[in-house]
Enzyme design. Structure first.
Site, PDB file in Angstrom:
ATOM      1  CD  GLU A   1     -56.107 -61.278-105.842  1.00 11.94           C
ATOM      2  OE1 GLU A   1     -55.087 -60.934-106.146  1.00 11.94           O
ATOM      3  OE2 GLU A   1     -57.231 -61.295-105.731  1.00 11.94           O
TER       4      GLU A   1
ATOM      5  CD  GLU B   1     -60.431 -60.295-103.710  1.00  9.47           C
ATOM      6  OE1 GLU B   1     -60.395 -59.709-103.981  1.00  9.47           O
ATOM      7  OE2 GLU B   1     -59.475 -61.417-103.362  1.00  9.47           O
TER       8      GLU B   1
END
Length: 497
Positions: A176, A385
């Site tokens: 991320e 995720e």
């Protein structure tokens, strides 16, 4: 003007048709089994180092930026990961201080952990950087705002490839980078807590919010491509592994079917996702970002552009919920702007700092996967995720988490059937962790950790039992409430027994 309105009307109609198809698609995949997915499709669940390890000051472990951030009191209630799930004492994990000799205890632990996973039929997927890096590098040169970190990260990746690459086939370099850079270098709501007035959340006065988020991502992309080049030239032929990078994504939708909000939605997508994906695909940042940020966004040299372009074997996608975007382009009239102002949108999304449950809206995941298919060359994707947030409590009957997983795994199957190049789905998280946004106040785990027990005993939740049931071939339509009343529908709750 009439032509413009007609084009807008067509776009709105197409959007409504797409949403209808998405809803119908999710419905069609409500009843499925593991066997509806390809045999090589990967399922699993994830954890991360700072959120799980603990033993913050043992066996030579030096402080990281997360240790500093948590101990400075920026996590709700003064919570920290000093103990976390006590993974060190249960699995013996460690790290070094950023440079110099490799800590042999760290190598010993990770070798043992990887071997244990493989011996139990589990394929490890390893992330090298998850919102955390040695405090020593932050103190020395500012971490990701300095080009020096490219060399240090590449050397770190080299150690990992060399020591573990004979058994690890899938590597994520940085997790991320979009969210990490916004939180750590613009808004200051995450380590290393850089933020300049008037943009600060948490009263930080370090850094420069107008330039540092762009600088951090630039160096992340260069470090990532450097690590990928190292792997391909030194390790690929022998180890036959794959290297990627993960991107955080909302399901992005216009708040209203107006032209301004539709354009705002596209601008938000450029700033949040195109920021990472377009350099990887095309070798440069989105045109809209370069136009708005101007000289504040770094420029790739020709050589750097060639190195970054194509520097991935797969993409990791992080997705939890949707966001509606409304136009706020009036802020572009301000001379002083940070990254968030440059994006020029009002973002309506569930509170990321609360412990309330996410709405179950899996069509947002399908939409994002469709966007990657149509606009980014349909790269191989692992969903790394995805999971339901609940308040932390001792209840093991997490019916809402079961319903969330059922819906989103079903959406994954729909997207796969619609041509998305999906390779796996990893639920977040395997076990209750120290969550990076709100410590121990929220829970994502399939397993409950009793923080009041000195041994931090683990207990399988209903979601663990359902996931186990599904992975062993059970039909997804078995209801959570049915499992709750009659656990005989599943095994003893262990995933891989």
């Amino acid at each position: 003007m009439m032509k413009k309105n007609r084009e807008l009307l067509i776009l709105v109609i197409v959007t409504l048709v797409l949403l209808l198809n998405l809803v119908l698609g999710v419905h069609s995949a409500e009843k499925y089994t593991r066997h509806d997915f390809p045999n090589d499709f990967v399922f699993g669940s994830g954890t991360s180092a700072y959120q799980w390890e603990g033993a913050a000051d043992e066996d030579g472990r030096a402080p990281s930026v997360w240790d500093t951030y948590a101990h400075d009191g920026y996590v709700h209630g003064g919570q920290n990961g000093d103990v976390a799930c006590d993974g060190y004492h249960k699995y013996k994990v460690n790290r070094n201080d950023g440079r110099g000799p490799v800590n042999p205890k760290a190598l010993e632990f990770y070798n043992n952990l990887i071997n244990e996973l493989i011996s139990n039929g589990i394929q490890p997927h390893v992330t090298l950087h998850n919102f955390d890096f040695p405090q020593a590098l932050e103190d020395e040169y500012g971490g990701w705002i300095s080009r020096k970190i490219i060399r240090d990260f590449t050397n770190y990746a080299d150690v990992c490839f060399r020591e573990f690459g004979d058994r690890v086939s899938y590597w994520i370099t940085i997790n991320e980078p979009n969210v990490f850079s916004i939180g750590g270098y613009d808004q200051g709501n995450g380590p290393p807590h850089h933020c300049s007035p008037p943009f600060c959340i948490n009263k930080s006065k370090r850094g420069n919010s107008t330039t540092e988020p762009y600088l951090a991502v630039h160096h992340i992309l260069l470090a990532h491509s450097s690590a990928v080049r190292l792997y391909r030239t030194t390790y690929k032929e022998k180890q036959n592994g794959f290297v990627g990078i993960s991107v955080y994504s909302f399901g992005i939708f216009p708040n209203t079917p107006t032209e301004n909000d539709i354009l705002a939605s596209q601008r938000a997508r450029d700033f949040l996702i195109g920021w990472i994906m377009e350099p990887l695909l095309l070798g440069d940042y989105p045109t809209s970002m370069k136009k708005i940020a101007g000289a504040r966004i770094p420029t790739f040299t020709n050589r750097e552009s060639k190195l970054v372009k194509g520097s991935y074997d797969f993409i990791g996608l992080i997705h939890y919920t949707n966001a509606n975007m409304a136009d706020n382009s009036v802020v572009l009239e301000n001379d002083l702007r940070d990254f968030s102002a440059d994006m020029a949108v009002f973002m309506y999304t569930p509170d990321l700092y609360a412990n309330a449950e996410y709405p179950v809206e899996p069509w947002g995941l399908i939409e994002e996967l469709n966007h990657f298919k149509l606009n980014y060359g349909n790269p191989p994707i692992f969903i790394y995720e995805n999971g339901q947030r609940t308040a932390s409590n001792a209840s093991l009957q997490d019916v809402s988490r079961v319903n969330y997983l059922k819906a989103y795994i079903g959406a994954t199957l729909d997207a796969l059937r619609n041509g998305s190049n999906l390779k796996g789905y990893i639920a977040w998280s395997f076990i209750d962790l120290f969550e990076l946004l709100d410590g121990y106040d929220s829970s994502f785990g399939l397993y409950y950790v009793d923080q009041n027990d000195p041994e931090l005993k683990r207990y399988p939740k209903l979601s663990a039992k359902w996931y186990s049931w599904f992975l062993k071939g059970g039909r997804s339509s078995v209801e959570a409430i049915e499992l709750e009343k009659d656990p005989s529908h599943v095994s003893n709750g262990h995933f891989f027994d």
